[in-house]
Every structure is written in C-alpha cells, then in structure tokens.
Design a protein around this motif. Structure first.
Motif, PDB file in Angstrom:
ATOM      1  N   SER A  62       2.852   0.758  -2.018  1.00  0.00           N
ATOM      2  CA  SER A  62       2.270  -0.202  -1.090  1.00  0.00           C
ATOM      3  C   SER A  62       0.757  -0.225  -1.185  1.00  0.00           C
ATOM      4  O   SER A  62       0.125   0.768  -1.550  1.00  0.00           O
ATOM      5  CB  SER A  62       2.698   0.120   0.351  1.00  0.00           C
ATOM      6  OG  SER A  62       2.422   1.468   0.653  1.00  0.00           O
ATOM      7  N   LEU A 124       4.800  -7.514  -1.455  1.00  0.00           N
ATOM      8  CA  LEU A 124       3.637  -8.105  -2.094  1.00  0.00           C
ATOM      9  C   LEU A 124       3.943  -8.587  -3.504  1.00  0.00           C
ATOM     10  O   LEU A 124       3.566  -9.706  -3.886  1.00  0.00           O
ATOM     11  CB  LEU A 124       2.496  -7.087  -2.157  1.00  0.00           C
ATOM     12  CG  LEU A 124       1.266  -7.488  -2.969  1.00  0.00           C
ATOM     13  CD1 LEU A 124       0.527  -8.647  -2.308  1.00  0.00           C
ATOM     14  CD2 LEU A 124       0.328  -6.289  -3.165  1.00  0.00           C
ATOM     15  N   TYR A 139       4.532  -3.301  -1.663  1.00  0.00           N
ATOM     16  CA  TYR A 139       4.546  -3.901  -0.334  1.00  0.00           C
ATOM     17  C   TYR A 139       3.140  -4.008   0.240  1.00  0.00           C
ATOM     18  O   TYR A 139       2.228  -3.282  -0.183  1.00  0.00           O
ATOM     19  CB  TYR A 139       5.410  -3.056   0.621  1.00  0.00           C
ATOM     20  CG  TYR A 139       6.882  -3.151   0.333  1.00  0.00           C
ATOM     21  CD1 TYR A 139       7.659  -4.163   0.895  1.00  0.00           C
ATOM     22  CD2 TYR A 139       7.508  -2.238  -0.510  1.00  0.00           C
ATOM     23  CE1 TYR A 139       9.018  -4.266   0.632  1.00  0.00           C
ATOM     24  CE2 TYR A 139       8.870  -2.331  -0.778  1.00  0.00           C
ATOM     25  CZ  TYR A 139       9.609  -3.344  -0.203  1.00  0.00           C
ATOM     26  OH  TYR A 139      10.954  -3.446  -0.473  1.00  0.00           O
ATOM     27  N   ARG A 140       2.984  -4.901   1.205  1.00  0.00           N
ATOM     28  CA  ARG A 140       1.810  -4.896   2.068  1.00  0.00           C
ATOM     29  C   ARG A 140       2.128  -4.002   3.259  1.00  0.00           C
ATOM     30  O   ARG A 140       3.196  -4.126   3.859  1.00  0.00           O
ATOM     31  CB  ARG A 140       1.452  -6.297   2.547  1.00  0.00           C
ATOM     32  CG  ARG A 140       1.047  -7.245   1.453  1.00  0.00           C
ATOM     33  CD  ARG A 140       0.347  -8.498   1.990  1.00  0.00           C
ATOM     34  NE  ARG A 140       1.233  -9.360   2.779  1.00  0.00           N
ATOM     35  CZ  ARG A 140       0.859 -10.537   3.293  1.00  0.00           C
ATOM     36  NH1 ARG A 140      -0.389 -10.964   3.113  1.00  0.00           N
ATOM     37  NH2 ARG A 140       1.712 -11.275   3.987  1.00  0.00           N
ATOM     38  N   ALA A 178      -2.244  -5.239  -7.929  1.00  0.00           N
ATOM     39  CA  ALA A 178      -1.800  -5.209  -6.532  1.00  0.00           C
ATOM     40  C   ALA A 178      -2.960  -5.437  -5.573  1.00  0.00           C
ATOM     41  O   ALA A 178      -2.837  -6.176  -4.588  1.00  0.00           O
ATOM     42  CB  ALA A 178      -1.114  -3.874  -6.237  1.00  0.00           C
ATOM     43  N   GLN A 181      -4.170  -9.166  -5.880  1.00  0.00           N
ATOM     44  CA  GLN A 181      -3.183 -10.094  -5.331  1.00  0.00           C
ATOM     45  C   GLN A 181      -3.084  -9.956  -3.818  1.00  0.00           C
ATOM     46  O   GLN A 181      -2.888 -10.947  -3.104  1.00  0.00           O
ATOM     47  CB  GLN A 181      -1.832  -9.885  -6.014  1.00  0.00           C
ATOM     48  CG  GLN A 181      -1.846 -10.347  -7.467  1.00  0.00           C
ATOM     49  CD  GLN A 181      -0.601  -9.949  -8.247  1.00  0.00           C
ATOM     50  OE1 GLN A 181       0.187  -9.120  -7.790  1.00  0.00           O
ATOM     51  NE2 GLN A 181      -0.425 -10.523  -9.416  1.00  0.00           N
ATOM     52  N   PHE A 182      -3.237  -8.744  -3.315  1.00  0.00           N
ATOM     53  CA  PHE A 182      -3.306  -8.552  -1.866  1.00  0.00           C
ATOM     54  C   PHE A 182      -4.469  -9.353  -1.294  1.00  0.00           C
ATOM     55  O   PHE A 182      -4.332 -10.044  -0.288  1.00  0.00           O
ATOM     56  CB  PHE A 182      -3.478  -7.066  -1.550  1.00  0.00           C
ATOM     57  CG  PHE A 182      -3.542  -6.756  -0.078  1.00  0.00           C
ATOM     58  CD1 PHE A 182      -2.419  -6.315   0.597  1.00  0.00           C
ATOM     59  CD2 PHE A 182      -4.729  -6.897   0.634  1.00  0.00           C
ATOM     60  CE1 PHE A 182      -2.471  -6.029   1.958  1.00  0.00           C
ATOM     61  CE2 PHE A 182      -4.792  -6.616   1.987  1.00  0.00           C
ATOM     62  CZ  PHE A 182      -3.660  -6.182   2.654  1.00  0.00           C
ATOM     63  N   PRO A 193       6.395 -13.268  -3.160  1.00  0.00           N
ATOM     64  CA  PRO A 193       5.905 -12.123  -3.921  1.00  0.00           C
ATOM     65  C   PRO A 193       5.268 -12.536  -5.254  1.00  0.00           C
ATOM     66  O   PRO A 193       5.753 -13.430  -5.941  1.00  0.00           O
ATOM     67  CB  PRO A 193       7.164 -11.278  -4.145  1.00  0.00           C
ATOM     68  CG  PRO A 193       8.062 -11.650  -3.016  1.00  0.00           C
ATOM     69  CD  PRO A 193       7.812 -13.107  -2.778  1.00  0.00           C
TER      70      PRO A 193
END
Length: 210
Positions: A62, A124, A139-140, A178, A181-182, A193
């Motif tokens: 995450s 995510l 994940y977020r 990650a 992209q978050f 996603p």
C-alpha cells in the motif's frame, strides 16, 4: 517492499539437487521437462515423479499516507534492511501468505515492516512484472494512528512530504509507479485501478523524479 524482491527466479539446471529437508530418506533429483498432459516445462523429480509447479507470486502492499494540519499529507516509507536493494526506500509490501485476502496481506506487511496499523481505502494498481513472475497489488491506505517504527526488515521508517521523497534512492521501479499514480489520483474518491506505465515491465527506473 518487504520481500518485494524484484529478481528472477530461474529454473533449476538439468539434474540439479533442490533443497531437501534433513531426515528425508531419499534425495530428490530434479530435471526440466514437459510432464505428461502438460504444455510447459516443469521441474520433475526423477526418483518419485513429483512435479514442482513454479507459478507467479502475488505481492501486496500500500501507499500509506498521514495528514495533519501542520504538515499536510506525508507518505510512509521504509528503508530496506534486507537484500535485494538493502538500504533503499520502499513502500510496505510483500508476498501474500496462505489463508489471507490481499487486504489482509497489505495490512500485515505494514505491521511487519513499519509496526503500523493502516486503514485501506481502495485498490490503487495492479502491476505485472513478468521477468520475475510477480503480480503486485497496491492499495491506497491511511495510518490508523501516527505510531510506527522500524520492523525487522526495515532499517528505518519515516513520513515524507511529497517534495522530500528520496526519488533517487527508491528500491524498485514499481515504488515510483505507485507513488506517482497515487498523486495522479489525488482528490478522487473512486478510481479505476492503474497498471504498468506504458511499455514498462519493471526493468528500469523512470529517467527523473516527478
């Protein structure tokens, strides 16, 4: 990412001995060939016929944030205490264990690597790293409390503002994916996603920090 080991898992050489539990009565001698009724080469024991299926592994983790009025949004990151990429910064993540969901695994990895309890928001991204046989599910998430510390697989754990993230010291390309992209999904309550950036399979880092 806990064991986020982006290194290839190669088939055993012809006739190679694999690990044997002490006390076993007979050695296992593996050779690489296509089993009857299959279409892919597998490692097969020449003594007992056991077929070792080496399939892709699932990694879960995450992007964890913590937001306060004084410091704004900050990102939880761990500096790896193990190889590969010892001393480099990563996100809390690692291989799934039997009997857990992907969300359970992401929460466990945060506890193991950062002694942190997290609340998962949503998925995510799903990354494919075929050269090492991994599927990575990210994940977020948010810290459930501001308490954290380095676990056995981390040299240190810290919260970074976006501009202070050590982009030149990230452990793996997928950590960069990650995080960026978050950031791209910031402010969006519901997202589809993400996946690998176009043309990327985890073999190289982006040319520069975002």
């Amino acid at each position: 990412m806990s064991d986020f080991p982006e290194k290839a898992s190669r088939p055993a050489p012809q006739g190679a001995m694999k690990h044997r539990e002490p006390g076993s009565e007979r050695e296992m001698l593996f050779a690489r060939r296509v089993p009857t009724g299959d279409s892919q080469p597998r490692d097969i024991c020449g003594h007992c016929g056991f077929i070792h299926y080496d399939n892709p592994k699932i990694v879960v983790g995450s992007v964890v944030t913590h937001t306060t009025e004084s410091d704004g949004e900050r990102f939880l990151m761990c500096r790896r205490a193990i190889e590969p990429r010892k001393g480099f910064w990563t996100l809390p993540a690692g291989f799934m264990e039997h009997g857990e969901t992907t969300e359970d695994g992401a929460r466990r990895e945060a506890r193991e690597e950062a002694n942190a309890d997290i609340r998962i928001r949503d998925m995510l991204a799903i990354y494919n790293i075929p050269r090492i046989g991994q599927v990575q599910i990210m994940y977020r998430a948010e810290l459930a409390s501001p308490n954290f510390s380095a676990g056995p697989e981390s040299l240190e754990v810290a919260l970074f503002k976006w501009e202070d993230i050590p982009w030149g010291e990230l452990a793996f390309p997928s950590v960069h994916w990650a995080l960026t992209q978050f950031r791209a999904a910031a402010g969006q309550t519901v997202i589809a996603p993400f996946t690998n950036p176009e043309g990327e399979t985890g073999g190289r880092f982006p040319p520069r920090a975002p």
